[in-house]
Design a protein around this motif. Structure first.
Motif, PDB file in Angstrom:
ATOM      1  N   GLU A 128       0.295  -1.407  -0.018  1.00 29.86           N
ATOM      2  CA  GLU A 128       0.090  -0.019   0.202  1.00 29.86           C
ATOM      3  C   GLU A 128       1.205   1.473   0.047  1.00 29.86           C
ATOM      4  N   VAL A 129       2.383   1.282   0.771  1.00 29.22           N
ATOM      5  CA  VAL A 129       2.893   2.281   1.056  1.00 29.22           C
ATOM      6  C   VAL A 129       3.858   2.951  -0.320  1.00 29.22           C
ATOM      7  N   LYS A 130       4.323   1.936  -1.096  1.00 27.61           N
ATOM      8  CA  LYS A 130       4.892   1.499  -2.304  1.00 27.61           C
ATOM      9  C   LYS A 130       4.014   2.047  -3.559  1.00 27.61           C
ATOM     10  N   GLN A 131       2.492   1.335  -3.373  1.00 30.96           N
ATOM     11  CA  GLN A 131       1.516   1.600  -4.488  1.00 30.96           C
ATOM     12  C   GLN A 131       0.992   3.618  -4.161  1.00 30.96           C
ATOM     13  N   ASN A 132       1.294   3.964  -2.624  1.00 28.43           N
ATOM     14  CA  ASN A 132       1.071   5.167  -2.813  1.00 28.43           C
ATOM     15  C   ASN A 132       2.156   5.661  -3.256  1.00 28.43           C
ATOM     16  N   ARG A 133       3.377   6.317  -2.939  1.00 28.70           N
ATOM     17  CA  ARG A 133       4.877   6.686  -3.750  1.00 28.70           C
ATOM     18  C   ARG A 133       4.874   6.916  -4.838  1.00 28.70           C
ATOM     19  N   ALA A 134       4.131   5.371  -5.286  1.00 26.15           N
ATOM     20  CA  ALA A 134       3.992   5.493  -7.301  1.00 26.15           C
ATOM     21  C   ALA A 134       3.186   5.968  -7.667  1.00 26.15           C
ATOM     22  N   LYS A 135       1.849   6.343  -7.389  1.00 23.08           N
ATOM     23  CA  LYS A 135       0.969   7.149  -7.623  1.00 23.08           C
ATOM     24  C   LYS A 135       1.662   7.837  -8.410  1.00 23.08           C
ATOM     25  N   PHE A 136       1.874   8.964  -6.990  1.00 20.70           N
ATOM     26  CA  PHE A 136       2.317  10.666  -6.806  1.00 20.70           C
ATOM     27  C   PHE A 136       3.034  10.758  -7.783  1.00 20.70           C
ATOM     28  N   LYS A 137       3.927   9.782  -7.991  1.00 20.84           N
ATOM     29  CA  LYS A 137       5.711   9.705  -8.962  1.00 20.84           C
ATOM     30  C   LYS A 137       4.532   9.921 -10.337  1.00 20.84           C
ATOM     31  N   LYS A 138       3.557   8.916 -10.592  1.00 23.25           N
ATOM     32  CA  LYS A 138       2.641   8.843 -12.168  1.00 23.25           C
ATOM     33  C   LYS A 138       1.839  10.251 -12.247  1.00 23.25           C
TER      34      LYS A 138
END
Length: 754
Positions: free
Chosen positions: A438-448
């Protein structure tokens, strides 16, 4: 002239091996399915090497966790407690690597240490008086025949007996020399098997030869290989060294009946000098390590050709990498965010293969391959970036007082004790909490760009609040915010500093399935804005307990980056130290009373020869750390953390860092460092790790209590902190929470009994 490499990255172009192995750990795929993926990767890599024109292609450099562990298992160096689990061979292998806790029993993992002066970590083979070294495994021969079935004759590679036994730990009365005869017999059997299976070459890695070698060890090495090489038959044997020069053993090495000798001309400061002084046998191949296997900058062809001109005077030369390409990313072709004008300066593993063939063709076919030489020369004549004169001015203006903190440590300890009001044996963690999907997905969404910065921040604040609530619930004494906004501990800081570049898929194996993506120091480094203040300040508002600010120190940031090659490591580190100093002072100004400045990689670039330790490294690395915290108030408590390495022999230098508290990764080395701390009357407060976070097993309360009592038998109670041995980023939530609950309970039990 031919080309060779010492080893190739095994995790795959997009970390296929990492993800497959982790699926196996989660029981999502079978052992057979994991092996099939391994076979596909090996085949792909061998064929890539063939297509790139590499003449000597290694096998045996592939591993599901670590090649040192592979050699130990191949030779029956498996302690009894692991054998008694009665697991399958693969499960036993992973029990050695990660520990095991289940129906079959409960064992901790083997110790893990840094591989020489790199950021790779190896599993330390463990021998006792019952160990019988003998050839029991098949993997070395299986992969050789697997390649042969694909039409490729490889050069099997294995860690040599001298290095294997020098790096091992011993639990009993026997020492390395007591196992030499058994080791010789086992390696002779390897020779016999490869002769039977039409093997042409065997690569035996002996990197320990670049260390300070005593005359007794030189004699042992000679005796070992004199007996061993007498039995090699038709098989040709290459002894491969790397990470330095072999000045202590060079003359003996070239007089032994090896067919090839691999020498490092990149990090081997005296390698060329040794050739010029003592020559090189005409009946042997010189595998010349002239392409850097540890850094990502393109090879300067003009300089290398000039060097090769000198090397070729001494005999037949094979163009080689300086070490395994395991230490660099897979290929620049995976990078889409960096423009071509930047990428043209870099060579990852695949591109280094091209460099080897380029150099071979330029040297062998003068005139025919001039275009690639001319392009390379033109590249190195260009100005790569604009320098920052303000950074240079700051460094030039530094004085001796900028590296000294006042008042002295003992006086600060009194002030901090009054201000912080912590109990004896205070409990804390090293900083990071589990990075869930969940934490990694949040960061990935922000970067994208799929979520806004506000949404990203709200999510992180929610996770921080949950983390603080849990820590308060179990009654930890000094809290952390969990670092949910951070990816890699170095990459996160690099992203906020001027002078850094970042890749998308330039992953490098650190240990097992753990991969890191080192940032690249492109130009002069400076800090343009606060980095960690916002989240640290927010976390402190959630609790009345002290909240640690979490920073990475300048030496570690540099050591875990790909550094520039146009300035000294000292200058690059001072640039980083000034930038992190600004962050420290901002945290202090915003109410953070405890600041941890991690120097996990302090030892990583320590020269392998002790005579060079201070002049080449410690004399500037230790002051660089002091520069970071020298201006804080006495009330501010400075922590640091170190992991994965042996520190006993530089313990006085570590005390000279003048931190208030230091935590060590110590649990995997049986707390051996405590004797060194006691011997020098270590002044800094210390938190030796009381359990191993690299294993998924949960330590028992009684287990941690025993460890704490062991610590107290060596060090005064008022100087001891209780903490895990490293950050918790890679662990799961259940095991993390259970382990920390047990840690606090154990500390309270011991606290109540004193």
């Amino acid at each position: 002239m031919k080309t060779s490499i010492i080893g190739f990255p095994r995790v795959g172009e997009v970390r296929e091996l990492k993800f497959a192995t982790e699926k196996y750990f989660r029981k999502e795929i079978s052992a057979d399915e994991l092996e099939k993926i391994g076979q596909e990767l090996r085949k792909k890599h061998w064929q890539l090497l063939v297509n790139q024109g590499i003449d000597f292609i290694p096998s045996g450099d592939f591993s599901y966790f670590d090649t040192t562990l592979d050699t130990a298992v191949l030779l029956n160096i498996v302690p009894k407690k692991y054998q008694e689990l009665n697991l399958s061979p693969l499960e036993t292998y992973f029990a050695l690597a990660r520990g095991y806790q289940g129906e079959a029993g409960d064992v901790t993992a083997l110790a893990m240490k840094k591989w020489f002066n790199t950021n790779y970590h190896y599993m330390v083979p463990e021998l006792d008086d019952e160990t019988q070294i003998k050839l029991v495994g098949e993997q070395l021969f299986t992969t050789f025949n697997e390649a042969k079935a694909n039409g490729i004759t490889t050069r099997p590679t294995i860690l040599g007996p001298f290095t294997l036994l020098k790096l091992a730990s011993y639990h009993g009365s026997k020492k390395a020399k007591d196992f030499y005869e058994e080791a010789i017999a086992a390696y002779v059997e390897i020779f016999e098997r490869l002769n039977l299976e039409s093997g042409e070459w065997l690569q035996i890695d002996e990197p320990a030869l670049v260390l300070d070698i005593t005359s007794e060890e030189v004699q042992q090495f000679k005796e070992l290989y004199t007996k061993l090489l007498a039995k090699k038959g038709k098989l040709k044997v290459l002894v491969q060294t790397y990470f330095g020069d072999v000045r202590d053993v060079y003359q003996d090495l070239i007089n032994l009946p090896f067919d090839g000798i691999g020498l490092d001309f990149v990090e081997g400061r005296k390698t060329l000098e040794l050739l010029e002084e003592h020559g090189f046998p005409k009946d042997k191949l010189l595998f010349a390590g002239i392409v850097n296997g540890k850094n990502i900058w393109k090879n300067n062809y003009e300089d290398t050709i000039a060097l090769l001109g000198k090397i070729q005077l001494f005999g037949k030369v094979v163009l080689n990498t300086s070490c395994s390409l395991l230490h660099v990313p897979y290929t620049i072709s995976s990078e889409t965010s960096l423009n071509k004008e930047v990428l043209k300066y870099f060579a990852f593993a695949v591109e280094k293969l091209t460099e080897l063939t380029d150099l071979k063709n330029i040297i062998m076919n003068k005139g025919e391959h001039q275009e690639s030489l001319e392009q390379n020369i033109a590249l190195f004549k260009q100005e790569r970036f604009s320098k920052n004169p303000q950074v240079a001015k700051k460094i030039e203006s530094l004085t001796e007082n900028d590296f000294i903190r006042v008042p002295v440590l003992a006086k600060r300890a009194e002030i901090q004790k009054e201000q912080l009001k912590l109990p004896i044996l205070p409990t804390t963690t090293i900083g990071s909490f589990p990075q869930t999907k969940e934490v990694k997905q949040n960061r990935a969404k922000f970067k994208k760009g799929e979520i806004s910065e506000a949404e990203y921040t709200v999510f992180n604040q929610k996770k921080i609040a949950e983390c603080v609530e849990f820590q308060e619930k179990i009654d930890l004494d000094v809290l952390v915010h969990g670092e949910f906004e951070r990816n890699d501990m170095v990459e996160y800081f690099g992203e906020s500093l001027e002078g850094y570049l970042f890749t998308e898929k330039a992953w490098v194996q650190s240990y097992g399935t753990r991969c890191v993506k080192p940032p690249i120091v492109w130009g002069d480094v400076s800090r343009s804005k606060p980095i960690t203040v916002f989240y640290s300040k927010y976390a402190q508002t959630l609790t009345d307990k002290p909240m640690k600010g979490m920073l990475t120190g300048p030496v570690t940031i540099l050591n875990w980056s790909f550094p520039r090659e146009d300035i000294s490591l000292k200058e690059a580190t001072l640039q980083l130290a000034l930038a992190i100093q600004e962050e420290v002072l901002d945290l202090e100004a915003n109410g953070i009373k405890i600041i941890q400045i991690d120097e996990a990689a302090l030892r990583e670039k320590l020269p392998l020869r002790q005579t060079d330790w201070h002049s080449e490294y410690l004399d500037w690395a230790i002051p660089a750390f002091r520069l970071v915290h020298s201006k804080v108030q006495p009330e501010t408590q400075i922590h640091t953390h170190m992991c994965y390495s042996e520190f006993s022999d530089i313990i006085q230098d570590i005390d000279n860092m003048d931190a208030d508290v230091i935590s060590f990764e110590a649990s995997r080395s049986n707390l051996d460092i405590l004797n060194a701390l006691k011997a020098i009357d270590f002044q800094t407060q210390v938190g030796p790790g009381v359990y191993d976070i690299h294993s998924p097993r949960v330590p028992l309360v009684t287990e941690i209590e025993t460890t704490i009592h062991n610590i107290l038998s060596k060090l005064p109670i008022e100087k001891i902190w209780i903490n895990p041995d490293c950050g918790l980023k890679t662990r799961g939530i259940f095991e993390t929470e259970a382990s920390l609950e047990n840690l606090v309970l154990a500390a309270k039990k011991v606290r109540g009994g004193v």
